[in-house]
Design an enzyme around this catalytic site. Structure first.
Site, short mmCIF file in Angstrom:
data_model
loop_
_atom_site.label_atom_id
_atom_site.label_comp_id
_atom_site.label_asym_id
_atom_site.label_seq_id
_atom_site.Cartn_x
_atom_site.Cartn_y
_atom_site.Cartn_z
CB THR A 144 8.54 -27.00 41.55
OG1 THR A 144 8.44 -28.08 40.63
CG2 THR A 144 7.46 -27.17 42.59
NE ARG A 192 2.33 -33.58 44.17
CZ ARG A 192 3.60 -33.23 44.01
NH1 ARG A 192 3.90 -32.07 43.45
NH2 ARG A 192 4.59 -34.00 44.41
N1 GLY Z 1 9.65 -31.68 44.20
C1 GLY Z 1 8.61 -31.15 43.46
C2 GLY Z 1 7.30 -31.73 43.73
O1 GLY Z 1 7.21 -32.87 44.17
O2 GLY Z 1 6.32 -31.08 43.47
#
Ligand code: GLY
Length: 323
Positions: free
Chosen positions: A198, A208
C-alpha cells in the site's frame, strides 16, 4: 515427547503456537490453487498470480507477481507507482510478505521504489532481518538492483495540491472503492503464502506507518491453519492485531467467515470501549483456511474482494457489521 509436553504446557497457558492449537478437521484441500485478493483490482492480480502458479511458480512467486501487477499500474492510486502522497507530497510505500513456514519480510515508508512487495521478499530472503524502514529500505532496494523512480503521477500531484488548500486530514471510507492490496493463496498441494502492499492513507503524516507492513496486523499466514490479510484503517487493525486474530480464530475452529466477523466485532468493541468517533472508519478482512474454505467481513458496506480458482474468477461483496 519433549515437544508435546512443551506444547501442552503452552496450551494450558493459552500460548501454544497457532498450528499446534489448530482444530481444523475438514477435508484436505483438493483444488489446483486458490487466490483471494482485496478489492476490484484483485481480479486482474489474481489472474496474474494464477498464470504464474500454472507456469510452475510457487505460491509466493504467484503472490509477488499478482501484487506487482497492481504496484506497477499508475492508475491504481493506493498502491505502488501512482499511490497518493503524504501531506508533505512524498509517496511512501509499505509492504510485507509471509510464507507457510513463518518466513517474513517487510519494508515501511520506502520512497522511490515502485515494487515494495518484491523488496520485502528480498529482505526476507537476503538479509538476517525482517523489516527495513525509510532510507535504509531504499538503500537496500537500490543495492538489490531495484530502479529508483518518481512515484508521483500527475493526477496525484494535482489532487494533493487541491488538498493542501484546506489541509484537512480525514480518513476516507472505501476511497474510490479500493485501498491496500492484500493477497493470500495456496497452490495445489495446499502451501499457503500472503502479501500486502500500500501507499497508506492519502495525505498521512510523513513517517506514518499503517497495518500493511506489520506482520500479524495487515497479514498473517500459518502454514497449518490458514491466512488472512486486511484493508482499511490501519491504526485499528494494528491495535487489534487483526490478521493474527483471524488466523487464531480459524485455529480454534471458526470458519474463515466466522473468524473475520469475530475480528471486526472485536474492533467495534475496542472503538466502543474507547468512546472514539468511528464514523469515518472502514476495515475489511479476507481469509482462507487450509481446507480451501474462504471468508471475508468488513465493518461497513462497500468492501469487495476477488476470488480465483480453477473454476472461479469473480468479485464478491463482503458481509458487514454496520449499515
Ligand atoms: N491499510 C492501509 C493503511 O492503513 O495504511
Amino acid at each position: 515427547m519433549i515437544r508435546r509436553s512443551f506444547l501442552k504446557t503452552l496450551g494450558a497457558l493459552g500460548l501454544a503456537p497457532i498450528a499446534a492449537q489448530a482444530k481444523l478437521h475438514k477435508a484436505p484441500y483438493s483444488g489446483q490453487g486458490l487466490f483471494l485478493t482485496t478489492w476490484r483490482f484483485g481480479l486482474e492480480s489474481n489472474q496474474v498470480a494464477w498464470t504464474r502458479l500454472q507456469e510452475g511458480g510457487s505460491t509466493l512467486d504467484a503472490i509477488e507477481a499478482g501484487i506487482r501487477r497492481c504496484e506497477l499500474d499508475p492508475a491504481e492510486r493506493s498502491v505502488g507507482l501512482g499511490g497518493r502522497p503524504d501531506r508533505d507530497g512524498v509517496v511512501t510505500l509499505d509492504a510485507c510478505i509471509m510464507d507457510h513456514l513463518g518466513n517474513i519480510g517487510s519494508v515501511c515508508g520506502m520512497e522511490g521504489i515502485a515494487t515494495p512487495l518484491s523488496v520485502a521478499r528480498a529482505v526476507m530472503e537476503k538479509t538476517p532481518h525482517v523489516m527495513l524502514v525509510g532510507d535504509g529500505a531504499q538503500q537496500f532496494a537500490l543495492e538489490q538492483g531495484f530502479p529508483l523512480e518518481n512515484l508521483m503521477v500527475a493526477d496525484s500531484e494535482r489532487e494533493w495540491k487541491q488538498w493542501l488548500e484546506k489541509s484537512e486530514y480525514q480518513p476516507v471510507i472505501n476511497i474510490e472503492n479500493h485501498d491496500t492490496i492484500g493477497m493470500i493463496g495456496m497452490d495445489a498441494s495446499g502451501i499457503l503464502a500472503g502479501g500486502c502492499s500500500t501507499s497508506g492513507m492519502a495525505y498521512k503524516m510523513h513517517g506514518r506507518v499503517g497495518d500493511s507492513p506489520i506482520i500479524g496486523a495487515g497479514l498473517y499466514v500459518d502454514g497449518a491453519v490458514g491466512a488472512c490479510t486486511a484493508t482499511g484503517h490501519g491504526e485499528e487493525v494494528i491495535r487489534t492485531v487483526g490478521s493474527f486474530r483471524v488466523v487464531q480464530g480459524m485455529a480454534q475452529g471458526l470458519s474463515p467467515h466466522q473468524a473475520c466477523k469475530a475480528a471486526i466485532e472485536a474492533i467495534a468493541e475496542f472503538f466502543t470501549r474507547r468512546g472514539k468517533d468511528w464514523s469515518h472508519t472502514q476495515i475489511g478482512f479476507i481469509a482462507l483456511n487450509k481446507s480451501g474454505e474462504i471468508g471475508a467481513y468488513s465493518l461497513r458496506p462497500g468492501f469487495n474482494y476477488a476470488v480465483k480458482s480453477a473454476d472461479r474468477a469473480e468479485l464478491l461483496d463482503a458481509d458487514y457489521l454496520l449499515d
